[in-house]
Design an enzyme around this catalytic site. Structure first.
Site, PDB file in Angstrom:
ATOM      1  N   TYR A  89      36.695  55.711  39.799  1.00 55.45           N
ATOM      2  CA  TYR A  89      36.039  56.023  41.063  1.00 55.45           C
ATOM      3  C   TYR A  89      35.902  57.533  41.251  1.00 55.45           C
ATOM      4  O   TYR A  89      35.159  57.989  42.116  1.00 55.45           O
ATOM      5  CB  TYR A  89      36.832  55.477  42.258  1.00 55.45           C
ATOM      6  CG  TYR A  89      36.996  53.984  42.328  1.00 55.45           C
ATOM      7  CD1 TYR A  89      36.336  53.122  41.447  1.00 55.45           C
ATOM      8  CD2 TYR A  89      37.829  53.410  43.285  1.00 55.45           C
ATOM      9  CE1 TYR A  89      36.514  51.753  41.528  1.00 55.45           C
ATOM     10  CE2 TYR A  89      38.007  52.047  43.378  1.00 55.45           C
ATOM     11  CZ  TYR A  89      37.356  51.215  42.495  1.00 55.45           C
ATOM     12  OH  TYR A  89      37.543  49.852  42.586  1.00 55.45           O
ATOM     13  N   HIS A 116      42.095  48.094  34.726  1.00 54.96           N
ATOM     14  CA  HIS A 116      40.898  47.792  35.502  1.00 54.96           C
ATOM     15  C   HIS A 116      40.145  46.555  34.998  1.00 54.96           C
ATOM     16  O   HIS A 116      39.694  45.729  35.800  1.00 54.96           O
ATOM     17  CB  HIS A 116      39.969  49.016  35.506  1.00 54.96           C
ATOM     18  CG  HIS A 116      39.140  49.128  36.747  1.00 54.96           C
ATOM     19  ND1 HIS A 116      38.665  50.322  37.226  1.00 54.96           N
ATOM     20  CD2 HIS A 116      38.703  48.197  37.626  1.00 54.96           C
ATOM     21  CE1 HIS A 116      37.967  50.125  38.329  1.00 54.96           C
ATOM     22  NE2 HIS A 116      37.970  48.841  38.592  1.00 54.96           N
TER      23      HIS A 116
END
Length: 282
Positions: free
Chosen positions: A54, A112
């Site tokens: 991010y 992730h």
């Protein structure tokens, strides 16, 4: 500081306690992102979800420093990207995450995506296990892992993830997977819990339920997550919407109200074509 109904806490399989709802920070970057995260903390969020990919671990760390809430009362999450699944790269990435945020540790660190074609997720998991032993992380988990991926982690390392963060919303409820996770003591977290603000937020059946409780459609959907035993991670930029999403602990849905929401789920309900069996994230 605005006071909301007390947020219940969940105890993970390694003993760490986390709030039953968290705050998503995807696309909250830079100074504006830090301001939004500070607002979320002020409203009452204590679980903050970020990721290396991010590119906002710095904004999150700045928000933590600017907040009046003591660090030990917060639960900060980040995630390991797929391109760093080798053991050495994973260790370096965890260290880099800590440096970016200016924190001493993360409360939660997750893989992730499994990226099964690369077949390195067990190696990455071993890195997370060691990072936890060294005090860099308090609890370790995964995102988007299927039961077959989780079985390998458990069989080859003897360590069960505390959390699996998956796409979960009324269009894609993943009932069988959630049952498997619960049987193995793994808490389900919901990313994209509101379906990324698609037509789900105009659903007429959910609107009827919302009207009955004098709540909004997002509040009904988030309450649905809570009653499924899942931990939703909504994102909102305005303090008003942040507070609205957090204000879901002063009512309950009946079984009759849960049923029409459950009927919205279908096998092809993913928001994007991101099947963990084949999807690759780097």
């Amino acid at each position: 500081m605005i006071v909301v109904n007390a947020v219940p806490e969940i105890t993970l399989n390694d003993g760490l306690t986390v709030p039953a709802i968290g705050f998503g920070t995807y696309k909250l970057n830079g100074a504006a992102g830090a301001n939004t995260i500070v607002s979320a903390i002020d409203v009452g969020y204590r679980l903050l979800d970020s990721a290396f990919n991010y590119e906002n671990e710095g904004a999150l760390g700045e928000a933590v420093r600017r907040s009046s809430v003591p660090r030990e009362q917060l639960r900060i999450t980040s995630k390991l990207p797929g391109r760093h699944h080798t053991y050495d790269a994973a260790i370096t990435t965890i260290q880099e995450s800590i440096l970016r945020a200016g924190l001493d540790y993360y409360d939660l660190y997750l893989i992730h995506w499994p990226n099964p074609s690369k077949d390195l997720y067990v190696e990455a998991w071993k890195a997370l296990i060691d990072a936890k032993k060294w005090g860099l992380i308090r609890s370790i988990g995964v995102c988007n892992f299927l039961p077959e991926h989780l079985e390998r982690l458990i069989q080859e390392t003897g360590v069960t993830p505390s959390i699996n963060q998956i796409e979960l919303h009324p269009y894609f409820s993943q009932e069988k997977q959630r049952t498997w996770y619960k049987e193995h003591g793994i808490v389900t977290q919901s990313w994209s819990p509101l379906g990324r603000a698609n037509e789900l937020l105009q659903d007429k059946d959910i609107q009827v339920i919302a009207d009955a409780h004098q709540k909004s459609i997002p509040q009904i959907i988030l309450r649905w997550h809570i009653q499924l035993g899942a931990l939703p991670l909504p994102k909102a930029s305005s303090p008003g919407r942040q507070l609205e999403n957090l204000s879901i602990f002063d009512f309950s849905l009946t079984d009759e109200e849960m049923q029409p929401i459950a009927k919205l789920s279908h096998p092809n309900g993913r928001t994007f074509d991101q099947d963990p069996a084949v999807y690759e994230e780097f």
